[in-house]
Design a protein around this motif. Structure first.
Motif, PDB file in Angstrom:
ATOM      1  N   ASP A  65      24.305-103.825  28.560  1.00 52.50           N
ATOM      2  CA  ASP A  65      24.451-104.083  29.988  1.00 52.50           C
ATOM      3  C   ASP A  65      25.509-103.130  30.541  1.00 52.50           C
ATOM      4  O   ASP A  65      26.687-103.248  30.227  1.00 52.50           O
ATOM      5  N   ASP A  66      25.073-102.189  31.353  1.00 56.74           N
ATOM      6  CA  ASP A  66      25.975-101.168  31.878  1.00 56.74           C
ATOM      7  C   ASP A  66      27.018-101.707  32.854  1.00 56.74           C
ATOM      8  O   ASP A  66      28.093-101.144  32.955  1.00 56.74           O
ATOM      9  N   GLN A  67      26.704-102.772  33.581  1.00 58.83           N
ATOM     10  CA  GLN A  67      27.623-103.243  34.615  1.00 58.83           C
ATOM     11  C   GLN A  67      28.988-103.678  34.072  1.00 58.83           C
ATOM     12  O   GLN A  67      30.010-103.198  34.548  1.00 58.83           O
ATOM     13  N   PRO A  68      29.039-104.583  33.085  1.00 56.03           N
ATOM     14  CA  PRO A  68      30.365-104.974  32.568  1.00 56.03           C
ATOM     15  C   PRO A  68      31.118-103.795  31.946  1.00 56.03           C
ATOM     16  O   PRO A  68      32.332-103.675  32.112  1.00 56.03           O
ATOM     17  N   LEU A  69      30.398-102.929  31.266  1.00 54.60           N
ATOM     18  CA  LEU A  69      31.031-101.776  30.644  1.00 54.60           C
ATOM     19  C   LEU A  69      31.565-100.813  31.704  1.00 54.60           C
ATOM     20  O   LEU A  69      32.664-100.275  31.564  1.00 54.60           O
ATOM     21  N   SER A  70      30.812-100.624  32.758  1.00 56.70           N
ATOM     22  CA  SER A  70      31.276 -99.757  33.852  1.00 56.70           C
ATOM     23  C   SER A  70      32.508-100.348  34.529  1.00 56.70           C
ATOM     24  O   SER A  70      33.443 -99.623  34.866  1.00 56.70           O
ATOM     25  N   ARG A  71      32.510-101.655  34.717  1.00 60.90           N
ATOM     26  CA  ARG A  71      33.694-102.299  35.315  1.00 60.90           C
ATOM     27  C   ARG A  71      34.911-102.133  34.414  1.00 60.90           C
ATOM     28  O   ARG A  71      36.017-101.865  34.891  1.00 60.90           O
ATOM     29  N   LEU A  72      34.717-102.291  33.118  1.00 61.94           N
ATOM     30  CA  LEU A  72      35.810-102.120  32.159  1.00 61.94           C
ATOM     31  C   LEU A  72      36.327-100.686  32.183  1.00 61.94           C
ATOM     32  O   LEU A  72      37.535-100.445  32.223  1.00 61.94           O
ATOM     33  N   ALA A  73      35.416 -99.711  32.183  1.00 57.78           N
ATOM     34  CA  ALA A  73      35.818 -98.303  32.229  1.00 57.78           C
ATOM     35  C   ALA A  73      36.545 -97.983  33.538  1.00 57.78           C
ATOM     36  O   ALA A  73      37.517 -97.221  33.543  1.00 57.78           O
ATOM     37  N   ALA A  74      36.095 -98.575  34.633  1.00 53.63           N
ATOM     38  CA  ALA A  74      36.765 -98.355  35.931  1.00 53.63           C
ATOM     39  C   ALA A  74      38.174 -98.930  35.910  1.00 53.63           C
ATOM     40  O   ALA A  74      39.122 -98.293  36.397  1.00 53.63           O
ATOM     41  N   ARG A  75      38.340-100.135  35.335  1.00 53.83           N
ATOM     42  CA  ARG A  75      39.680-100.732  35.215  1.00 53.83           C
ATOM     43  C   ARG A  75      40.581 -99.871  34.343  1.00 53.83           C
ATOM     44  O   ARG A  75      41.761 -99.691  34.643  1.00 53.83           O
ATOM     45  N   LEU A  76      40.023 -99.351  33.262  1.00 52.25           N
ATOM     46  CA  LEU A  76      40.793 -98.461  32.389  1.00 52.25           C
ATOM     47  C   LEU A  76      41.242 -97.230  33.170  1.00 52.25           C
ATOM     48  O   LEU A  76      42.410 -96.834  33.102  1.00 52.25           O
ATOM     49  N   GLY A  77      40.340 -96.650  33.932  1.00 52.60           N
ATOM     50  CA  GLY A  77      40.679 -95.485  34.735  1.00 52.60           C
ATOM     51  C   GLY A  77      41.780 -95.765  35.738  1.00 52.60           C
ATOM     52  O   GLY A  77      42.705 -94.967  35.910  1.00 52.60           O
ATOM     53  N   GLU A  78      41.699 -96.918  36.405  1.00 56.24           N
ATOM     54  CA  GLU A  78      42.736 -97.299  37.372  1.00 56.24           C
ATOM     55  C   GLU A  78      44.097 -97.436  36.693  1.00 56.24           C
ATOM     56  O   GLU A  78      45.111 -96.961  37.206  1.00 56.24           O
ATOM     57  N   ALA A  79      44.106 -98.062  35.515  1.00 51.50           N
ATOM     58  CA  ALA A  79      45.364 -98.259  34.785  1.00 51.50           C
ATOM     59  C   ALA A  79      45.943 -96.931  34.310  1.00 51.50           C
ATOM     60  O   ALA A  79      47.165 -96.717  34.372  1.00 51.50           O
ATOM     61  N   LEU A  80      45.092 -96.036  33.862  1.00 51.96           N
ATOM     62  CA  LEU A  80      45.565 -94.712  33.429  1.00 51.96           C
ATOM     63  C   LEU A  80      46.095 -93.923  34.622  1.00 51.96           C
ATOM     64  O   LEU A  80      47.135 -93.260  34.529  1.00 51.96           O
ATOM     65  N   LEU A  81      45.388 -93.997  35.738  1.00 49.81           N
ATOM     66  CA  LEU A  81      45.795 -93.286  36.950  1.00 49.81           C
ATOM     67  C   LEU A  81      47.161 -93.778  37.435  1.00 49.81           C
ATOM     68  O   LEU A  81      48.020 -92.974  37.799  1.00 49.81           O
ATOM     69  N   GLU A  82      47.378 -95.096  37.388  1.00 50.29           N
ATOM     70  CA  GLU A  82      48.669 -95.671  37.789  1.00 50.29           C
ATOM     71  C   GLU A  82      49.819 -95.123  36.940  1.00 50.29           C
ATOM     72  O   GLU A  82      50.939 -94.975  37.421  1.00 50.29           O
ATOM     73  N   ARG A  83      49.520 -94.837  35.674  1.00 48.55           N
ATOM     74  CA  ARG A  83      50.539 -94.352  34.746  1.00 48.55           C
ATOM     75  C   ARG A  83      50.606 -92.825  34.696  1.00 48.55           C
ATOM     76  O   ARG A  83      51.441 -92.265  34.003  1.00 48.55           O
ATOM     77  N   GLY A  84      49.698 -92.175  35.395  1.00 49.80           N
ATOM     78  CA  GLY A  84      49.640 -90.716  35.347  1.00 49.80           C
ATOM     79  C   GLY A  84      49.330 -90.216  33.948  1.00 49.80           C
ATOM     80  O   GLY A  84      49.818 -89.172  33.525  1.00 49.80           O
ATOM     81  N   ALA A  85      48.507 -90.972  33.222  1.00 47.72           N
ATOM     82  CA  ALA A  85      48.215 -90.656  31.824  1.00 47.72           C
ATOM     83  C   ALA A  85      46.738 -90.353  31.635  1.00 47.72           C
ATOM     84  O   ALA A  85      45.900 -90.702  32.468  1.00 47.72           O
ATOM     85  N   GLN A  86      46.452 -89.699  30.511  1.00 47.54           N
ATOM     86  CA  GLN A  86      45.074 -89.379  30.167  1.00 47.54           C
ATOM     87  C   GLN A  86      44.716 -89.952  28.805  1.00 47.54           C
ATOM     88  O   GLN A  86      45.592 -90.253  27.991  1.00 47.54           O
ATOM     89  N   VAL A  87      43.415 -90.064  28.577  1.00 44.33           N
ATOM     90  CA  VAL A  87      42.890 -90.600  27.333  1.00 44.33           C
ATOM     91  C   VAL A  87      41.907 -89.602  26.730  1.00 44.33           C
ATOM     92  O   VAL A  87      41.310 -88.796  27.445  1.00 44.33           O
ATOM     93  N   THR A  88      41.779 -89.665  25.425  1.00 41.81           N
ATOM     94  CA  THR A  88      40.812 -88.866  24.696  1.00 41.81           C
ATOM     95  C   THR A  88      40.089 -89.774  23.711  1.00 41.81           C
ATOM     96  O   THR A  88      40.607 -90.834  23.346  1.00 41.81           O
ATOM     97  N   THR A  89      38.898 -89.358  23.289  1.00 42.46           N
ATOM     98  CA  THR A  89      38.119 -90.138  22.330  1.00 42.46           C
ATOM     99  C   THR A  89      37.713 -89.266  21.153  1.00 42.46           C
ATOM    100  O   THR A  89      37.463 -88.075  21.316  1.00 42.46           O
ATOM    101  N   ALA A  90      37.649 -89.882  19.986  1.00 47.49           N
ATOM    102  CA  ALA A  90      37.131 -89.235  18.781  1.00 47.49           C
ATOM    103  C   ALA A  90      36.097 -90.192  18.202  1.00 47.49           C
ATOM    104  O   ALA A  90      36.447 -91.291  17.778  1.00 47.49           O
TER     105      ALA A  90
END
Length: 170
Positions: free
Chosen positions: A4-29
């Protein structure tokens, strides 16, 4: 992946907002998710402000080449292990320069499992600067289900990390 893309998209959007507030970036492996975590993050408009890089290192050779995972680990503990995901997450941070990172390696199935590491076994690592946390999961279901649950767990762990909770607990 079938999820289900909707809950995952909401989670990713929240993650983005939290990273933006901190001026931080994330990477994945990523190994068993084949880029699914990076895809979930980058489906959010504006994600270039908080997403630095994604490494899809499906083979052991690429885990070593792209992320610096020591080759000796594969013969001593296997690709699906705490040690390998810890090396993957550190390598992703080093090569990308991102403060936050997640790394995954697992047996998504339907074949490839063993008595020690049955199908659904997934190791996830999360990093914040020099701190690294890991957790072993045993996800049920089909290949798609294992991969989807891994993406969700990786994103949830990043959210917990951003609020200074230990993502490897609970």
């Amino acid at each position: 992946m079938n999820f289900d893309d909707q809950p995952l998209s909401r989670l990713a959007a929240r993650l983005g907002e939290a990273l933006l507030e901190r001026g931080a970036q994330v990477t994945t492996a990523e190994s068993c998710t084949g880029g699914g975590i990076a895809e979930a993050i980058t489906r959010i408009a504006g994600s270039s402000a908080w997403f630095e890089a994604g490494y899809v290192t499906y083979s052991n050779t690429q885990k070593t080449r792209q992320l610096g995972v020591p080759e000796a680990l594969f013969s001593s503990v296997g690709a699906v292990s705490r040690e390998v995901v810890e090396a993957m997450v550190r390598g992703a941070q080093t090569h990308s320069g991102a403060r936050y990172a997640t790394a995954v390696s697992g047996v998504a199935g339907p074949a490839g499992g063993s008595a020690e590491k049955p199908v659904g076994t997934v190791w996830i690592a999360w990093a914040d600067g020099g701190q690294v946390f890991t957790r072993r999961f045993q996800f049920p279901g089909s290949r798609d289900a294992v991969r989807a649950q891994t993406v969700e767990a990786a994103l949830l762990g990043l959210m917990r990390l951003l609020v200074q909770e230990n993502p490897s607990v609970g």
